[in-house]
Design a protein around this motif. Sequence first.
Motif, PDB file in Angstrom:
ATOM      1  N   GLU A 102       0.844  -1.192   0.000  1.00 14.06           N
ATOM      2  CA  GLU A 102       0.000   0.000   0.000  1.00 14.06           C
ATOM      3  C   GLU A 102       0.880   1.244   0.000  1.00 14.06           C
ATOM      4  O   GLU A 102       1.937   1.267   0.651  1.00 14.06           O
ATOM      5  N   CYS A 103       0.430   2.261  -0.725  1.00 12.98           N
ATOM      6  CA  CYS A 103       1.111   3.555  -0.720  1.00 12.98           C
ATOM      7  C   CYS A 103       0.048   4.636  -0.585  1.00 12.98           C
ATOM      8  O   CYS A 103      -0.922   4.654  -1.371  1.00 12.98           O
ATOM      9  N   HIS A 104       0.192   5.521   0.402  1.00 14.28           N
ATOM     10  CA  HIS A 104      -0.833   6.528   0.672  1.00 14.28           C
ATOM     11  C   HIS A 104      -0.213   7.900   0.897  1.00 14.28           C
ATOM     12  O   HIS A 104       0.858   8.023   1.509  1.00 14.28           O
ATOM     13  N   PHE A 105      -0.926   8.902   0.408  1.00 22.12           N
ATOM     14  CA  PHE A 105      -0.607  10.297   0.722  1.00 22.12           C
ATOM     15  C   PHE A 105      -1.395  10.673   1.965  1.00 22.12           C
ATOM     16  O   PHE A 105      -2.606  10.440   2.038  1.00 22.12           O
ATOM     17  N   LEU A 106      -0.721  11.239   2.956  1.00 24.66           N
ATOM     18  CA  LEU A 106      -1.359  11.599   4.211  1.00 24.66           C
ATOM     19  C   LEU A 106      -1.422  13.119   4.347  1.00 24.66           C
ATOM     20  O   LEU A 106      -0.420  13.808   4.134  1.00 24.66           O
ATOM     21  N   LYS A 107      -2.580  13.638   4.693  1.00 21.38           N
ATOM     22  CA  LYS A 107      -2.730  15.059   4.990  1.00 21.38           C
ATOM     23  C   LYS A 107      -3.718  15.189   6.134  1.00 21.38           C
ATOM     24  O   LYS A 107      -4.859  14.716   6.028  1.00 21.38           O
ATOM     25  N   ALA A 108      -3.282  15.788   7.241  1.00 18.81           N
ATOM     26  CA  ALA A 108      -4.116  15.873   8.432  1.00 18.81           C
ATOM     27  C   ALA A 108      -3.579  16.978   9.331  1.00 18.81           C
ATOM     28  O   ALA A 108      -2.447  17.441   9.147  1.00 18.81           O
ATOM     29  N   PRO A 109      -4.375  17.440  10.314  1.00 16.36           N
ATOM     30  CA  PRO A 109      -3.880  18.456  11.240  1.00 16.36           C
ATOM     31  C   PRO A 109      -2.595  18.022  11.948  1.00 16.36           C
ATOM     32  O   PRO A 109      -1.739  18.849  12.245  1.00 16.36           O
TER      33      PRO A 109
END
Length: 219
Positions: free
Chosen positions: A13-20
């Motif tokens: 799995e490969c994911h882009f993470l964007k979060a506070p």
Amino acid sequence: LQKSPISADRAFECHFLKAPHFDSNWHFHSEYQLFTVLKGTGTRFIGDHVHPFKAGDLVLTGPNLPHLWRSDLEYFEGDQCLWTEGIVIYFPEDLFASHFLQKMETLHLRQLLIRVERGVEYRGKTMESVSRMMEELLDKKGFDGMIQLLNILHVLSKSEDYTLLANPGYSNSLKESDTERMNKVHAYVMKHFRERITLEEVAALANMTPSSFSRYFKT
């Protein structure tokens, strides 16, 4: 301890993470993990290694090595101008068959997978090149993605611009049930580190006597 982050029908799995802020849970899992920080600052915990992180941080961790990228306190205070970004890749222990790793062509890959049992931080041109390749991987599908992952691991396996993180004698002796208890302690320490913290306070968080908690925390 989280369930496997890899779907049953996927090789990785490969994911882009964007979060506070990044996931604030201290945890470990059976998959290898490659993580790069694109935006954000804080403190990184890998086994018994503790170090600040910022954009450009690139770390590969081995199976069941406890880890946490704890964002700085201000990321938890609701400032909409502050957020974190990163890319994470998970791949399983059995992605490469043992007999495959014994071949001459996979010598460097075999050495890499042994090395990352302690966690490895990459710097310089390796960090720049691999971070770029990870961004490209986000858009690749099917076998093209698998080839890109192999290229990434090849670059990492040939690099000499790295630092081993956890100490040579480090061993994860914790159980699945320990993660929730230690998350409470980590969160309390990171929130109150500017103040005096007593052994009795944190022992109470873990529902342990001070002497028992002292031994547990050192472990």
